[in-house]
Design a protein around this motif. Sequence first.
Motif, short mmCIF file in Angstrom:
data_model
loop_
_atom_site.label_atom_id
_atom_site.label_comp_id
_atom_site.label_asym_id
_atom_site.label_seq_id
_atom_site.Cartn_x
_atom_site.Cartn_y
_atom_site.Cartn_z
N GLU A 186 18.50 -21.17 -28.31
CA GLU A 186 19.88 -20.74 -28.54
C GLU A 186 19.95 -19.96 -29.85
O GLU A 186 20.50 -20.43 -30.85
N PRO A 246 27.57 -14.96 -34.24
CA PRO A 246 29.02 -15.18 -34.23
C PRO A 246 29.82 -14.08 -34.92
O PRO A 246 31.01 -13.95 -34.71
N ASP A 254 29.95 -8.21 -32.99
CA ASP A 254 30.89 -7.83 -31.95
C ASP A 254 30.96 -6.31 -31.87
O ASP A 254 30.16 -5.61 -32.48
N ASP A 299 32.00 -13.88 -25.82
CA ASP A 299 32.82 -15.09 -25.84
C ASP A 299 31.91 -16.18 -26.39
O ASP A 299 31.10 -16.74 -25.66
N TRP A 300 32.02 -16.46 -27.68
CA TRP A 300 31.11 -17.39 -28.34
C TRP A 300 31.26 -18.82 -27.86
O TRP A 300 30.39 -19.64 -28.06
N ASN A 301 32.37 -19.14 -27.17
CA ASN A 301 32.54 -20.48 -26.62
C ASN A 301 31.54 -20.75 -25.50
O ASN A 301 31.26 -21.89 -25.18
N LEU A 302 31.03 -19.69 -24.88
CA LEU A 302 30.07 -19.83 -23.79
C LEU A 302 28.65 -20.12 -24.31
O LEU A 302 27.80 -20.56 -23.54
N GLY A 303 28.39 -19.83 -25.56
CA GLY A 303 27.06 -20.02 -26.13
C GLY A 303 26.41 -18.70 -26.44
O GLY A 303 26.86 -17.64 -26.02
N GLU A 311 24.31 -16.82 -23.31
CA GLU A 311 25.14 -16.11 -22.34
C GLU A 311 25.53 -14.73 -22.86
O GLU A 311 25.62 -13.77 -22.10
N ASN A 312 25.77 -14.62 -24.14
CA ASN A 312 26.18 -13.36 -24.73
C ASN A 312 25.01 -12.45 -25.06
O ASN A 312 25.20 -11.28 -25.34
#
Length: 185
Positions: free
Chosen positions: A48, A68, A71, A150-154, A157-158
């Motif tokens: 991760e 994080p 972007d 979408d950092w909530n997904l990990g 994923e991004n």
Amino acid sequence: EAPGSTSEGIVREMERILGFATGVDSIPFDDWLASEFFGLHLRRTNGEPFVWHLTSEQGTVQLLAHAPRFDQKSIEIVLSEVVARMVDRFERDLKAAKATGHSDRAGGIEDHLSDVRQFEVALSWLIGVDAAGTDHHVGRRARGSVWNPDWNLGFRENLAPLQRAGLLPYPVLSDEEMDSFVAVG
């Protein structure tokens, strides 16, 4: 930024330390970054990575990005402040090399310039910008999907769209992960 002699000394000392850690006298920092850093980070974070090593195909451009904080705006800054400056510098160096008849040096510069431009195009496509004909600056928005993390997904994923764009030094995600994660970006 440190003055030239100071920064060169810092880099030499880092290379000596990295070489010692890998069992050689010295290892060039760029080589260590390209071949060792990201792999070590992946192992330490159990796959991760929150620091992403973005690189051009030939390694002319190497960039560490804190995920994080990375972007679309960050990519626009990289394009306008880092990539544009590199392109401008290589173009000046190429012109000087050709003017002085250094064809071998000119060939090497052309290779680096091409690598930087490919990196520019990959980053531009990632954020939906048409890089063609933009004079090395962020151009008009292109149609289609735009990478919108979408950092909530990990982090993994991004990371898929960046891997698809060829911006990583080597693959991180499997083909199956790529197929399932790529819809995020």
